[in-house]
Design a protein around this motif. Sequence first.
Motif, PDB file in Angstrom:
ATOM      1  N   ILE A   6      58.518  60.521  -2.522  1.00 55.99           N
ATOM      2  CA  ILE A   6      58.739  61.189  -3.803  1.00 55.99           C
ATOM      3  C   ILE A   6      60.202  61.616  -3.894  1.00 55.99           C
ATOM      4  O   ILE A   6      60.776  62.114  -2.930  1.00 55.99           O
ATOM      5  N   SER A  43      53.927  59.400 -10.072  1.00 53.02           N
ATOM      6  CA  SER A  43      53.843  60.444 -11.091  1.00 53.02           C
ATOM      7  C   SER A  43      53.367  59.909 -12.434  1.00 53.02           C
ATOM      8  O   SER A  43      52.564  60.528 -13.116  1.00 53.02           O
ATOM      9  N   SER A  44      53.851  58.711 -12.810  1.00 52.60           N
ATOM     10  CA  SER A  44      53.471  58.211 -14.139  1.00 52.60           C
ATOM     11  C   SER A  44      53.604  56.705 -14.297  1.00 52.60           C
ATOM     12  O   SER A  44      53.382  56.188 -15.380  1.00 52.60           O
ATOM     13  N   ASP A  67      52.363  64.243  -9.494  1.00 56.27           N
ATOM     14  CA  ASP A  67      53.761  64.462  -9.133  1.00 56.27           C
ATOM     15  C   ASP A  67      53.806  65.286  -7.845  1.00 56.27           C
ATOM     16  O   ASP A  67      52.788  65.744  -7.340  1.00 56.27           O
ATOM     17  N   TYR A  73      47.393  59.484  -9.848  1.00 57.58           N
ATOM     18  CA  TYR A  73      48.594  59.949 -10.535  1.00 57.58           C
ATOM     19  C   TYR A  73      48.803  61.426 -10.199  1.00 57.58           C
ATOM     20  O   TYR A  73      47.943  62.267 -10.472  1.00 57.58           O
TER      21      TYR A  73
END
Length: 359
Positions: free
Chosen positions: A80, A37-38, A57, A55
């Motif tokens: 995730i 995600s980051s 989410d 990248y």
Amino acid sequence: MIRLLILGATGSIGTTCTNALLSHLADEIEVVGLTASSSPSLPDRARLFNAPYCYADGNDWERITGFIDQTDPDIVLNAIAGSAGLRATLAVISRGKKLALANKESVVMGGHFMLDQARKSGTTIIPVDSEHSAIYHLLKGHEAKKLIITASGGPFADREDTSDVSVEEALHHPTWKMGEKITIDSATLANKGLEVMEASLLFGFPPDKIEVTIHRQSIVHSMIETTDGAVYALMSPPDMTMPIMLALKGEGNSSCPLVSPLSFSSPLSLTFENWDSKRFPMLSMAYEALRRGGGYRIAYTAADETAVNAFLSGRISFDSISRITEKVLDSAFTSSEPESYEEICAISEVAHSRAEALC
């Protein structure tokens, strides 16, 4: 060579997977892509495998499906964390890819809708949680009448008063190194509640045929009781490398040991205890949510996630996690199984809003 895409590559499961591949299986599994995600470490991790990265989410449907198409994997590891993993799971299923699933919320929230979508697309789902991985393999060749899921008991198995528990204390798990959310859930036994619901949906066992036992050593990952009364267990050190690689390669297909074997030449103590419903109300609530139906499973997941985030940010006490979840579940939710992703999200948002108002 197996082509692998890793979603959530810099979390605890993703990191364990990539480290194991670098150490043991780089010549058997090709990493064709990684997402996070980051995390700033994602480019460095991708360079180790000479693989593209993205990248995104878990809710970024278009980016994830596009990346699946770009990398064309044989199998996708969904690592995730949290409820965001459901959208990613559905993205994998929409492409009919084999799915190594480490995101239990996908099963608990997605329920029969998600499983029906997998059947329609021909997606094989292989569980990665150590407990469900054990059951998955133990059920091969055995007709079970009961599932027995083990729980470490977390850091507060012997603590009567948890009203003044600090975030630091709750994040200090005795046997596993995991992300913050799952570590707090392990301290409340909400994680075990999610696992009970996941096991019921994945393997088709009703709540009264799924037992939880406190096993502090975390060596026995799960057991099954067969119709003839025998109990079979899967044992290994508390290391997620084994269930991850079993999901990716299958049983008996590794050319080298994945973890150090247990030694029986020196004393080895294995203990099993009942869990206390008063000390761990989150597990009791999970059983009740499972019995009440789809909307309550989703509400449990959303309320717990909201309350845990509030605890981690210092807004509520540790004990308030269970109190808030209980109050949310006292509200009315549908017992029917959701029939779309949008319906799942709508139920989740209502539960999230109700929990947030109580924080």
